[in-house]
Design a protein around this motif. Structure first.
Motif, mmCIF file in Angstrom:
data_model
loop_
_atom_site.group_PDB
_atom_site.id
_atom_site.type_symbol
_atom_site.label_atom_id
_atom_site.label_comp_id
_atom_site.label_asym_id
_atom_site.label_seq_id
_atom_site.Cartn_x
_atom_site.Cartn_y
_atom_site.Cartn_z
ATOM 1 N N TYR A 76 -2.796 0.634 0.797
ATOM 2 C CA TYR A 76 -1.889 1.741 1.108
ATOM 3 C C TYR A 76 -0.456 1.239 1.267
ATOM 4 C CZ TYR A 76 0.155 5.853 3.232
ATOM 5 O OH TYR A 76 0.965 6.930 3.479
ATOM 6 N N HIS A 77 -0.268 0.140 1.990
ATOM 7 C CA HIS A 77 1.083 -0.407 2.176
ATOM 8 C C HIS A 77 1.672 -0.889 0.857
ATOM 9 C CE1 HIS A 77 0.489 -0.204 6.499
ATOM 10 N NE2 HIS A 77 1.734 -0.569 6.660
ATOM 11 N N TRP A 78 0.831 -1.405 -0.013
ATOM 12 C CA TRP A 78 1.307 -1.909 -1.309
ATOM 13 C C TRP A 78 1.599 -0.782 -2.285
ATOM 14 C CZ3 TRP A 78 -2.391 -3.840 -5.613
ATOM 15 C CH2 TRP A 78 -1.652 -4.340 -6.702
ATOM 16 N N LEU A 79 0.732 0.219 -2.339
ATOM 17 C CA LEU A 79 0.773 1.198 -3.427
ATOM 18 C C LEU A 79 1.414 2.537 -3.077
ATOM 19 C CD1 LEU A 79 -2.799 0.570 -4.879
ATOM 20 C CD2 LEU A 79 -0.630 -0.341 -5.729
ATOM 21 N N SER A 80 1.468 2.907 -1.808
ATOM 22 C CA SER A 80 2.032 4.214 -1.462
ATOM 23 C C SER A 80 3.490 4.382 -1.911
ATOM 24 C CB SER A 80 1.898 4.476 0.046
ATOM 25 O OG SER A 80 2.572 3.485 0.801
ATOM 26 N N PRO A 81 4.323 3.314 -1.925
ATOM 27 C CA PRO A 81 5.688 3.509 -2.437
ATOM 28 C C PRO A 81 5.742 3.877 -3.919
ATOM 29 C CG PRO A 81 5.569 1.528 -1.085
ATOM 30 C CD PRO A 81 4.165 1.975 -1.326
ATOM 31 N N TYR A 82 4.626 3.697 -4.633
ATOM 32 C CA TYR A 82 4.576 4.028 -6.057
ATOM 33 C C TYR A 82 3.908 5.377 -6.312
ATOM 34 C CZ TYR A 82 5.728 -0.914 -6.445
ATOM 35 O OH TYR A 82 6.340 -2.142 -6.328
ATOM 36 N N GLY A 83 3.796 6.188 -5.272
ATOM 37 C CA GLY A 83 3.300 7.548 -5.449
ATOM 38 C C GLY A 83 1.806 7.725 -5.326
ATOM 39 N N PHE A 84 1.081 6.697 -4.854
ATOM 40 C CA PHE A 84 -0.366 6.824 -4.693
ATOM 41 C C PHE A 84 -0.685 7.419 -3.321
ATOM 42 C CE2 PHE A 84 -0.041 3.522 -7.954
ATOM 43 C CZ PHE A 84 -0.972 3.977 -8.876
ATOM 44 N N SER A 85 -1.532 8.443 -3.313
ATOM 45 C CA SER A 85 -1.914 9.120 -2.077
ATOM 46 C C SER A 85 -3.098 8.404 -1.424
ATOM 47 C CB SER A 85 -2.312 10.565 -2.389
ATOM 48 O OG SER A 85 -3.494 10.585 -3.205
ATOM 49 N N THR A 86 -3.461 8.872 -0.235
ATOM 50 C CA THR A 86 -4.631 8.316 0.450
ATOM 51 C C THR A 86 -5.886 8.493 -0.400
ATOM 52 O OG1 THR A 86 -3.630 8.834 2.596
ATOM 53 C CG2 THR A 86 -6.003 8.408 2.563
ATOM 54 N N SER A 106 -0.617 7.311 -10.965
ATOM 55 C CA SER A 106 0.266 8.165 -10.177
ATOM 56 C C SER A 106 1.414 8.531 -11.124
ATOM 57 C CB SER A 106 0.798 7.415 -8.948
ATOM 58 O OG SER A 106 1.855 6.538 -9.298
ATOM 59 N N PRO A 107 2.312 9.406 -10.722
ATOM 60 C CA PRO A 107 3.442 9.722 -11.609
ATOM 61 C C PRO A 107 4.317 8.507 -11.931
ATOM 62 C CG PRO A 107 3.222 11.392 -9.910
ATOM 63 C CD PRO A 107 2.299 10.278 -9.531
ATOM 64 N N GLN A 108 4.235 7.456 -11.095
ATOM 65 C CA GLN A 108 5.127 6.312 -11.256
ATOM 66 C C GLN A 108 4.458 5.051 -11.794
ATOM 67 O OE1 GLN A 108 7.370 5.632 -7.591
ATOM 68 N NE2 GLN A 108 6.932 7.719 -6.961
ATOM 69 N N SER A 119 -4.492 -4.501 -10.790
ATOM 70 C CA SER A 119 -3.251 -4.788 -11.506
ATOM 71 C C SER A 119 -2.367 -3.546 -11.517
ATOM 72 C CB SER A 119 -3.568 -5.218 -12.946
ATOM 73 O OG SER A 119 -2.377 -5.474 -13.665
ATOM 74 N N LEU A 120 -1.150 -3.684 -11.000
ATOM 75 C CA LEU A 120 -0.199 -2.573 -10.908
ATOM 76 C C LEU A 120 0.835 -2.672 -12.019
ATOM 77 C CD1 LEU A 120 1.106 -0.173 -9.268
ATOM 78 C CD2 LEU A 120 2.462 -1.938 -8.108
ATOM 79 N N SER A 121 0.984 -1.593 -12.786
ATOM 80 C CA SER A 121 1.988 -1.524 -13.851
ATOM 81 C C SER A 121 2.835 -0.283 -13.650
ATOM 82 C CB SER A 121 1.309 -1.461 -15.228
ATOM 83 O OG SER A 121 0.379 -2.506 -15.381
ATOM 84 N N ILE A 122 4.138 -0.456 -13.757
ATOM 85 C CA ILE A 122 5.057 0.665 -13.596
ATOM 86 C C ILE A 122 5.108 1.463 -14.891
ATOM 87 C CG2 ILE A 122 7.380 1.362 -12.941
ATOM 88 C CD1 ILE A 122 5.750 -0.132 -10.789
ATOM 89 N N ILE A 123 5.042 2.793 -14.771
ATOM 90 C CA ILE A 123 5.129 3.665 -15.939
ATOM 91 C C ILE A 123 6.586 3.856 -16.314
ATOM 92 C CG2 ILE A 123 4.714 5.993 -16.819
ATOM 93 C CD1 ILE A 123 2.280 6.160 -15.041
#
Length: 244
Positions: A76-86, A106-108, A119-123
């Protein structure tokens, strides 16, 4: 409403039941805030130290999360700034047990499950979700790339052009309108030369396309199936043959 309810109903009841003053409540609140600030600082530093940064993505390894830390809290701390909800975080926790290539958007950004971890990738904001192609002679734009669609008669001297950015198909085997779109988890394609289908995530892997840039290689689909992947290849079902 919530603040007024807390101020006028909850706090008076607490003070009456536990015989504490406003100053004691304020002092306790400040200590809780200090604890929360420290916890946020600790999590941020822990995440920064354990993330693996790659050219197009950032990965958090599964094994890096110790038993005494909550994986959901870290995610949550890592991903919530990228628009991911609970709700998204709960789903991302579950894809740890899914096949490689499973993802959550997420939208982002996009989180994809790999052998190593999440693995997190920015859209890219300019990439559309889909483009409709109504007829065989047109030009569309995908993330700054001009995609030209042209139909022509096959001559006796015809030869298939073997270039990654040049896809040739038998138009009689295609049902318009077509859709140029971002791939989805579970998509399948029948690669050229194969009798069966395979997951598109495996197809990208076979073509050495990293999860972080797969949106730049959209699928082309007609009304029934995926007929190709832009920049990579066509499906066996639309292959040009001697009878085309």
């Amino acid at each position: 409403y919530s603040r007024n309810y807390l101020r006028h109903q909850i706090l008076p009841n607490i003070k009456e039941r536990f015989e504490i003053s406003d100053e004691q409540i304020k002092d306790h609140s400040e200590k809780l805030q200090e604890h929360q600030d420290w916890w946020n600082f600790f999590l941020k530093n822990w995440i920064d130290e354990n993330l693996i940064h790659e050219p197009f993505s950032t990965t958090l390894p599964f094994h890096s999360i110790p038993a005494h830390l909550s994986a959901s809290t870290i995610l949550y701390h890592w991903l919530s700034p990228y628009g991911f909800s609970t709700k998204d975080i709960e789903a991302i926790l579950e894809i740890k047990h899914s096949q490689n290539g499973s993802l959550r958007r997420s939208p982002q950004a996009v989180v994809t499950k790999t052998d190593m971890g999440w693995s997190l990738s920015i859209i890219h904001p300019n990439i559309p979700s889909s483009i409709r192609i109504d007829e065989p002679n047109c030009t569309v734009n995908w993330d700054g790339i001009k995609v030209e669609c042209r139909s022509f008669l096959k001559s006796s001297s015809f030869e298939v052009v073997k270039k990654a950015n040049f896809l040739q198909m038998d138009i009689s085997k295609i049902q318009f309108p077509l859709t140029l779109r971002i791939w989805s988890n579970g998509d399948k394609i029948q690669p050229l030369g194969m009798s069966g289908t395979m997951l598109l995530s495996d197809y990208y892997t076979q073509k050495k396309i990293h999860t972080s840039i797969r949106n730049k290689f959209p699928v082309i689909a007609d009304q029934n199936k995926i007929i190709g992947v832009l920049g990579l290849g066509i499906a066996q079902s639309v292959k040009i043959t001697e009878t085309t």
